[in-house]
Design a protein around this motif. Structure first.
Motif, PDB file in Angstrom:
ATOM      1  N   ALA A  95       0.820  -1.206   0.000  1.00 55.11           N
ATOM      2  CA  ALA A  95       0.000   0.000   0.000  1.00 55.11           C
ATOM      3  C   ALA A  95       0.857   1.260   0.000  1.00 55.11           C
ATOM      4  N   ARG A  96       1.995   1.185   0.655  1.00 54.26           N
ATOM      5  CA  ARG A  96       2.885   2.343   0.704  1.00 54.26           C
ATOM      6  C   ARG A  96       3.405   2.667  -0.699  1.00 54.26           C
ATOM      7  N   TRP A  97       3.750   1.639  -1.465  1.00 54.81           N
ATOM      8  CA  TRP A  97       4.202   1.839  -2.847  1.00 54.81           C
ATOM      9  C   TRP A  97       3.070   2.379  -3.707  1.00 54.81           C
ATOM     10  N   GLN A  98       1.900   1.754  -3.586  1.00 57.15           N
ATOM     11  CA  GLN A  98       0.752   2.132  -4.396  1.00 57.15           C
ATOM     12  C   GLN A  98       0.300   3.575  -4.146  1.00 57.15           C
ATOM     13  N   GLN A  99       0.568   4.050  -2.938  1.00 61.76           N
ATOM     14  CA  GLN A  99       0.198   5.434  -2.617  1.00 61.76           C
ATOM     15  C   GLN A  99       0.879   6.425  -3.556  1.00 61.76           C
ATOM     16  N   PHE A 100       2.101   6.105  -3.967  1.00 60.65           N
ATOM     17  CA  PHE A 100       2.855   7.012  -4.814  1.00 60.65           C
ATOM     18  C   PHE A 100       2.916   6.564  -6.275  1.00 60.65           C
ATOM     19  N   PHE A 101       3.014   5.253  -6.459  1.00 61.70           N
ATOM     20  CA  PHE A 101       3.185   4.744  -7.820  1.00 61.70           C
ATOM     21  C   PHE A 101       2.148   3.659  -8.138  1.00 61.70           C
ATOM     22  N   PRO A 102       0.923   4.080  -8.444  1.00 58.20           N
ATOM     23  CA  PRO A 102      -0.100   3.116  -8.823  1.00 58.20           C
ATOM     24  C   PRO A 102       0.174   2.502 -10.191  1.00 58.20           C
ATOM     25  N   ARG A 103       1.138   3.035 -10.886  1.00 56.31           N
ATOM     26  CA  ARG A 103       1.587   2.486 -12.166  1.00 56.31           C
ATOM     27  C   ARG A 103       3.110   2.459 -12.167  1.00 56.31           C
ATOM     28  N   VAL A 105       6.957   3.164 -12.566  1.00 55.34           N
ATOM     29  CA  VAL A 105       7.656   4.444 -12.476  1.00 55.34           C
ATOM     30  C   VAL A 105       7.936   5.013 -13.870  1.00 55.34           C
ATOM     31  N   SER A 106       8.377   4.162 -14.795  1.00 56.00           N
ATOM     32  CA  SER A 106       8.693   4.640 -16.134  1.00 56.00           C
ATOM     33  C   SER A 106       7.472   5.212 -16.843  1.00 56.00           C
ATOM     34  N   ARG A 107       6.293   4.667 -16.536  1.00 57.56           N
ATOM     35  CA  ARG A 107       5.059   5.214 -17.100  1.00 57.56           C
ATOM     36  C   ARG A 107       4.610   6.457 -16.327  1.00 57.56           C
ATOM     37  N   PHE A 108       4.820   6.438 -15.035  1.00 57.38           N
ATOM     38  CA  PHE A 108       4.422   7.565 -14.194  1.00 57.38           C
ATOM     39  C   PHE A 108       5.094   8.852 -14.651  1.00 57.38           C
ATOM     40  N   VAL A 109       6.386   8.800 -14.926  1.00 54.69           N
ATOM     41  CA  VAL A 109       7.107  10.021 -15.296  1.00 54.69           C
ATOM     42  C   VAL A 109       6.804  10.471 -16.717  1.00 54.69           C
ATOM     43  N   GLN A 111       3.692  10.747 -17.894  1.00 57.69           N
ATOM     44  CA  GLN A 111       2.360  11.343 -17.952  1.00 57.69           C
ATOM     45  C   GLN A 111       2.473  12.815 -18.337  1.00 57.69           C
ATOM     46  N   PRO A 112       1.377  13.439 -18.788  1.00 57.06           N
ATOM     47  CA  PRO A 112       1.429  14.855 -19.172  1.00 57.06           C
ATOM     48  C   PRO A 112       2.077  15.709 -18.085  1.00 57.06           C
ATOM     49  N   GLN A 113       2.833  16.679 -18.504  1.00 55.10           N
ATOM     50  CA  GLN A 113       3.644  17.461 -17.580  1.00 55.10           C
ATOM     51  C   GLN A 113       2.816  18.114 -16.476  1.00 55.10           C
ATOM     52  N   GLY A 114       1.684  18.698 -16.825  1.00 53.08           N
ATOM     53  CA  GLY A 114       0.854  19.344 -15.813  1.00 53.08           C
ATOM     54  C   GLY A 114       0.364  18.365 -14.771  1.00 53.08           C
ATOM     55  N   ALA A 115      -0.037  17.169 -15.215  1.00 55.36           N
ATOM     56  CA  ALA A 115      -0.515  16.150 -14.285  1.00 55.36           C
ATOM     57  C   ALA A 115       0.616  15.666 -13.384  1.00 55.36           C
ATOM     58  N   LEU A 116       1.804  15.520 -13.958  1.00 59.70           N
ATOM     59  CA  LEU A 116       2.966  15.096 -13.170  1.00 59.70           C
ATOM     60  C   LEU A 116       3.263  16.110 -12.073  1.00 59.70           C
ATOM     61  N   GLU A 241      11.349  11.929 -23.256  1.00 57.73           N
ATOM     62  CA  GLU A 241      10.866  11.281 -22.047  1.00 57.73           C
ATOM     63  C   GLU A 241      12.011  10.565 -21.329  1.00 57.73           C
ATOM     64  N   VAL A 242      11.949  10.564 -20.017  1.00 57.46           N
ATOM     65  CA  VAL A 242      12.930   9.865 -19.214  1.00 57.46           C
ATOM     66  C   VAL A 242      12.539   8.390 -19.158  1.00 57.46           C
ATOM     67  N   VAL A 243      13.425   7.530 -19.565  1.00 57.29           N
ATOM     68  CA  VAL A 243      13.121   6.109 -19.612  1.00 57.29           C
ATOM     69  C   VAL A 243      13.635   5.402 -18.375  1.00 57.29           C
ATOM     70  N   ALA A 244      14.521   6.063 -17.656  1.00 63.78           N
ATOM     71  CA  ALA A 244      15.108   5.422 -16.489  1.00 63.78           C
ATOM     72  C   ALA A 244      14.039   5.068 -15.456  1.00 63.78           C
ATOM     73  N   GLY A 245      14.307   4.100 -14.646  1.00 65.36           N
ATOM     74  CA  GLY A 245      13.366   3.720 -13.583  1.00 65.36           C
ATOM     75  C   GLY A 245      12.903   2.290 -13.735  1.00 65.36           C
ATOM     76  N   LYS A 246      12.416   1.767 -12.659  1.00 63.20           N
ATOM     77  CA  LYS A 246      11.971   0.371 -12.659  1.00 63.20           C
ATOM     78  C   LYS A 246      10.519   0.284 -13.035  1.00 63.20           C
ATOM     79  N   ASP A 247      10.167  -0.753 -13.758  1.00 63.58           N
ATOM     80  CA  ASP A 247       8.771  -1.005 -14.104  1.00 63.58           C
ATOM     81  C   ASP A 247       8.119  -1.842 -13.022  1.00 63.58           C
TER      82      ASP A 247
END
Length: 247
Positions: A95-103, A105-109, A111-116, A241-247
């Motif tokens: 739940a702690r992970w999901q609070q910040f990254f429901p998807r 990380v590579s997809r999270f970053v 997302q549209p800039q304003g939403a990010l 787009e930044v591709v770095a990060g774990k999926d």
């Protein structure tokens, strides 16, 4: 007839049209007396350049600030994700992970800039220990990105002013070119020159399938022919787009 000049042409394109006409007038003894007509045209274009440069500089500053801030924010999110991933025992269902990254990380970053930016700003109310290690950078770059996005929108006003200025120049030059064509036609009639002679002092147009909005087609000859968006009206594309990060 000379083609109609448009507001979405660059000042350099308009100047090229004038320089061609000026050179052609000088080259023909029957028209050389009219060569001085183009001097004020160049002056009118030069008077508009500061407005155009101001708009291009504003676009560049806005795009650059946004690109840098968003890139740094994305990278900070990835670094936070790396630390949080270890903190939750590499369990993405936690739940702690999901609070910040429901998807991922590579997809999270991506997302549209304003939403990010809005999402990260919302994170800052959390007291999560992993986030605390990145709080300063998250706050700094989310705020910078937010300001850059607002500034990018405000640039539209400056761009609009430059567009209006170019539009005024285009209208004036089109009117002056039409008058010159009329005067050349009068010379042709007086001296028994061919009807098409006045057209030789303006860049030749070719009929192509892709006509412009006023039915005119791009001029043929030197590089950069035909109406196209000015540099002031252009805005750089979305940063890589930044591709770095774990999926």
């Amino acid at each position: 007839m000379p083609r109609k000049l448009l507001a979405n042409m660059t000042l350099d394109e308009m100047e090229d049209e004038v320089l061609f006409t000026e050179a052609a007038l000088h080259a023909d003894p029957d028209a050389a007396a009219l060569a001085t007509r183009t001097g004020p045209w160049i002056e009118r274009i030069d008077a508009a350049r500061p407005h155009d440069r101001k708009a291009r500089a504003a676009v560049a500053r806005g795009d650059a600030a946004r690109q840098v801030a968003v890139d740094r924010l994305r990278r900070t999110c990835v670094a936070f994700g790396d630390d949080l991933y270890l903190a939750v025992g590499k369990n993405r269902k936690d739940a702690r992970w999901q609070q910040f990254f429901p998807r991922a990380v590579s997809r999270f970053v991506r997302q549209p800039q304003g939403a990010l930016v809005n999402t990260v700003r919302g994170w800052l109310s959390s007291r999560d220990p992993a986030l605390d290690r990145h709080r300063t950078d998250l706050e700094r770059w989310s705020q910078s990105a937010d300001l850059a996005l607002v500034d990018t929108s405000a640039v539209a006003i400056v761009r609009g002013d430059a567009h209006q200025t170019r539009g005024a120049v285009a209208v004036e030059l089109t009117q002056e070119r039409d008058k010159l064509h009329d005067d050349l036609s009068a010379i042709a009639r007086e001296r028994g020159l061919p009807r098409g002679w006045p057209d030789t002092f303006f860049r030749v147009e070719t009929k192509k399938s892709g006509a412009s909005e006023n039915g005119q087609t791009p001029a043929k000859g030197a590089p950069g022919k035909g109406p196209k968006p000015s540099d002031a009206a252009k805005s750089s594309t979305t940063p890589d787009e930044v591709v770095a990060g774990k999926d």
